[in-house]
Structures are given as structure tokens and as C-alpha cells.
Design a protein around this motif. Sequence first.
Motif, PDB file in Angstrom:
ATOM      1  N   UNK A  33      27.647   0.123  55.721  1.00 50.02           N
ATOM      2  CA  UNK A  33      26.498  -0.623  55.209  1.00 50.02           C
ATOM      3  C   UNK A  33      26.282  -1.919  55.988  1.00 50.02           C
ATOM      4  N   UNK A  34      27.384  -2.568  56.355  1.00 43.00           N
ATOM      5  CA  UNK A  34      27.281  -3.844  57.069  1.00 43.00           C
ATOM      6  C   UNK A  34      27.052  -3.665  58.565  1.00 43.00           C
ATOM      7  N   UNK A  35      27.183  -2.448  59.059  1.00 39.01           N
ATOM      8  CA  UNK A  35      26.791  -2.148  60.437  1.00 39.01           C
ATOM      9  C   UNK A  35      27.731  -2.595  61.523  1.00 39.01           C
ATOM     10  N   UNK A  36      29.004  -2.796  61.199  1.00 35.06           N
ATOM     11  CA  UNK A  36      29.944  -3.313  62.197  1.00 35.06           C
ATOM     12  C   UNK A  36      30.097  -2.390  63.399  1.00 35.06           C
ATOM     13  N   UNK A  37      29.951  -1.084  63.182  1.00 39.14           N
ATOM     14  CA  UNK A  37      30.138  -0.118  64.255  1.00 39.14           C
ATOM     15  C   UNK A  37      29.115  -0.280  65.376  1.00 39.14           C
ATOM     16  N   UNK A  38      28.044  -0.992  65.098  1.00 37.86           N
ATOM     17  CA  UNK A  38      26.999  -1.176  66.112  1.00 37.86           C
ATOM     18  C   UNK A  38      27.374  -2.236  67.139  1.00 37.86           C
ATOM     19  N   UNK A  39      28.324  -3.102  66.794  1.00 35.51           N
ATOM     20  CA  UNK A  39      28.673  -4.195  67.707  1.00 35.51           C
ATOM     21  C   UNK A  39      30.147  -4.230  68.097  1.00 35.51           C
ATOM     22  N   UNK A  40      30.964  -3.422  67.459  1.00 37.59           N
ATOM     23  CA  UNK A  40      32.395  -3.365  67.814  1.00 37.59           C
ATOM     24  C   UNK A  40      32.865  -1.932  67.579  1.00 37.59           C
ATOM     25  N   UNK A  41      33.074  -1.129  68.614  1.00 41.59           N
ATOM     26  CA  UNK A  41      33.263   0.307  68.460  1.00 41.59           C
ATOM     27  C   UNK A  41      34.634   0.771  67.983  1.00 41.59           C
ATOM     28  N   UNK A  42      35.672  -0.035  68.160  1.00 38.60           N
ATOM     29  CA  UNK A  42      37.033   0.442  67.860  1.00 38.60           C
ATOM     30  C   UNK A  42      37.412   0.112  66.415  1.00 38.60           C
ATOM     31  N   UNK A  43      37.722   1.164  65.673  1.00 34.79           N
ATOM     32  CA  UNK A  43      37.978   1.045  64.231  1.00 34.79           C
ATOM     33  C   UNK A  43      39.444   1.361  63.968  1.00 34.79           C
ATOM     34  N   UNK A  44      40.202   0.327  63.579  1.00 33.37           N
ATOM     35  CA  UNK A  44      41.658   0.473  63.434  1.00 33.37           C
ATOM     36  C   UNK A  44      42.101   0.638  61.981  1.00 33.37           C
ATOM     37  N   UNK A  45      43.259   1.243  61.833  1.00 38.70           N
ATOM     38  CA  UNK A  45      43.886   1.419  60.514  1.00 38.70           C
ATOM     39  C   UNK A  45      45.403   1.399  60.681  1.00 38.70           C
ATOM     40  N   UNK A  46      46.176   1.111  59.625  1.00 41.84           N
ATOM     41  CA  UNK A  46      45.712   0.673  58.298  1.00 41.84           C
ATOM     42  C   UNK A  46      45.584  -0.855  58.243  1.00 41.84           C
TER      43      UNK A  46
ATOM     44  N   UNK B 248      41.833  -1.484  59.140  1.00 41.56           N
ATOM     45  CA  UNK B 248      42.307  -2.619  59.924  1.00 41.56           C
ATOM     46  C   UNK B 248      41.235  -3.364  60.675  1.00 41.56           C
ATOM     47  N   UNK B 249      39.992  -2.920  60.559  1.00 39.39           N
ATOM     48  CA  UNK B 249      38.892  -3.679  61.116  1.00 39.39           C
ATOM     49  C   UNK B 249      38.297  -3.124  62.404  1.00 39.39           C
ATOM     50  N   UNK B 250      37.255  -3.846  62.866  1.00 36.31           N
ATOM     51  CA  UNK B 250      36.452  -3.454  64.024  1.00 36.31           C
ATOM     52  C   UNK B 250      36.715  -4.391  65.185  1.00 36.31           C
ATOM     53  N   UNK B 251      36.929  -3.811  66.374  1.00 39.81           N
ATOM     54  CA  UNK B 251      37.331  -4.594  67.549  1.00 39.81           C
ATOM     55  C   UNK B 251      36.429  -4.248  68.730  1.00 39.81           C
ATOM     56  N   UNK B 252      36.120  -5.263  69.493  1.00 41.14           N
ATOM     57  CA  UNK B 252      35.288  -5.039  70.694  1.00 41.14           C
ATOM     58  C   UNK B 252      36.069  -4.277  71.763  1.00 41.14           C
ATOM     59  N   UNK B 253      37.371  -4.502  71.803  1.00 45.90           N
ATOM     60  CA  UNK B 253      38.221  -3.843  72.800  1.00 45.90           C
ATOM     61  C   UNK B 253      39.416  -3.194  72.105  1.00 45.90           C
TER      62      UNK B 253
END
Length: 376
Positions: free
Chosen positions: A231-244, A166-171
Amino acid sequence: MKKTSLDRRSFLTRASVGGAAAAAGTVLAAPAIAQEAPQISWRLASSFPKSLDTIYGGAEELSTRLNEATDGRFNIQVFSAGEIVPGLDAINATTDGTVECSHSVGYYNWGKDPAFACGADLPFTFSARAKAAYNYHGGGVENYNTFLEKYDLVSYPGGNTGVQMGGWYRNEINSLQDLQGLKLRISGLAGRVVERLGVVPQQIAGGDIYPSLERGTIDAAEWVGPYDDEKLGFHKVAPYYYYPGFWEGGPTVSFFVNKGQWDSLPENYKSLFRTAAQAVDQNMLAKYDHLNPTALKSLVGQGAQLRSFSEEILTAAFTAAQEVYAELSNENEDFKTQYEAMLAFRDDWFLYQQTAEYTFDTFMMIQQRNGGLTKA
């Protein structure tokens, strides 16, 4: 003995001279298959950057398989997003003949015609396995190609990612209120669905997502899943990883071919193309299924905060999706025709999945949580 030896040498000499003379005056007939196999050179525009070896690699795999199957006579040169046209314009470049074919996702063109999205994915429709069954045996490929005729295109499935994240979110996203005004990079028709939840959708090509997220131009971004996302490094700028990623339960990546170019191919080349594309379609999913578990563990180890969307959000999104589909069906006959065919197949699919598959998978997950799958 001496005479026999001389006679033998004399015979071999005469045979060699005669053979050389015959070769000089006569061209040996080529095998029939070689005579019937023309030299074809196409260019393929991908919607993806080279760095994503899974999804971009599908086009390279097709090229390799066709080259090998025809002894180098059917060649497709693959260009990554931006090398010939921007990634989001790959399908249009195929329609207008800038390139002979492309590797893209139909929903990138949904703004041009919402029916394009049906060949890729619609929120809350299929899993990857269901989509394959629908495409190859439920009329999906035929339905999509009937629609694509008006855009001078022919298309065949060329990859699937499985259910996306579900993507990467700052909050954190704990409620529908947290979605209000959220600038989310999201592709295709899904943007129209989440817009009803207060989200401000942004359609951005894969290679441009990270800088947009890093600069704060967007608040969140979805792409595919753990392997590509790492690979794209999203975790470095937005820590919250949602699913699905409910908007992409089984998204089909497709090969699009200019219809004029397709019609000019001999039948055996068309058959090889379809066969190679189906191999790519299944292999991409298998590759993601192999790589994603390890990548997810790696991301969590680097500090990614794994979260699930609440039932409130999922239910609201489902309701919004049904409203959008009803509107589009009233506005666009091509969309309606494809969507209704998908619905009939989807209903039977999930009815069956509640039996053997769901029960087996659920039991095995319970065993894992109870430690029953731990290696001795």
C-alpha cells in the motif's frame, strides 16, 4: 350482541384515555442498566495514517465495538496521525490530557524512557503467539501497567502484526560491511541495536517514509509486512525486500488511556474496553495473516527481490541486542524488571516450541516444497 359490542368499545375508549392520562402524569422507569451507563465521549489519537486499514483500523474497530455494546453511550472518535498531534506524539498527548486515549506502539516513546519499549517489542524476544500468552497469562499487561503509572497511563494490547519483514533496501545487503553508514528507517529500541552494526537509524512516522526513501534521504526502510508495504509503495523505490524483521517478532500495538480518565469510568465500561481491546488484538493478527501471503506474491510479481538476512548478520544483531539489554538493565530499573520477566517466559516458550509446533510446521513446509500441498 349489540350491547356487548358497545361495552367493548366503551372499555377500550376508557382504557385508552386512562393510559394516556397516566403516561402524561408519570415517566416510565428506565431499565437499571441504562441508568447506570453514563454518556462518555473520548478522542483517540492514532499513530497511523488512515490508508493503512489494518493497523489504523484497529482503533476504529475498538470504537465500533464499544459503541454497539453500550447502545451508543461510550463513544470514541478516532483521529489519524497528524490530525490532532503527530503520530509519534500520540502517547505523550494521552499523558498530558490533550486526548483521552491513543493507539500506538510503546517503542515510539523509548527515547523518553527505554521501558516503554517492553510493552511493544524487543529484538529477539517473542513471536506474536508467545507475546499474547505472556501478555494475558504471564503477567505482561500487569507488568507494563505498573511501569506506566508514573506517566499517568493505563494500557491494554490492541493489535499485533506477527513477525515483520526486514525492510526495503536500495542495494543488496550481503554482509555486515554493507550495513556500514546505511541510513535505515527503523523504530524504537531496535535502532540502538542496529546502530552497533554500523547502521544510522532514522525514526520516521509511517506516512513520511515513502517520500524520504524516494528522495534518498534514507537508504532503506522497514515498516510492517507485505500488505501494508505494498500500500505504501516501497517496492517502487527500493527493490530488495529482506526478512525476517528480527527486531519485531511479535510487536504489540497498544491502546493507551489517560489514567485519570480510566479511573473515572464505571467498572462495566472498563470491562467492555478490555474485552473489545483483546478482540482487536487478536483480529488484527488474523487479518494480517490473511492478507500478507497474497500481498507478498503480488510484490514479487511486480519485481520485488526477496532476500533473507545472512546468518552472519542475524548472529551479530543478536549479540548486539544482548549487549544493549545488559546496559539498559544497569541504567533503568523499570526496564530491567520487565525484561527479566520476559526472559523467564521466553525461555520456556521456545523450549516447548521445539516440540509440537515447530515439528508440525516444518513438516508441512517440507511437503509444500515437495509439491505435496498442491491442489489437485
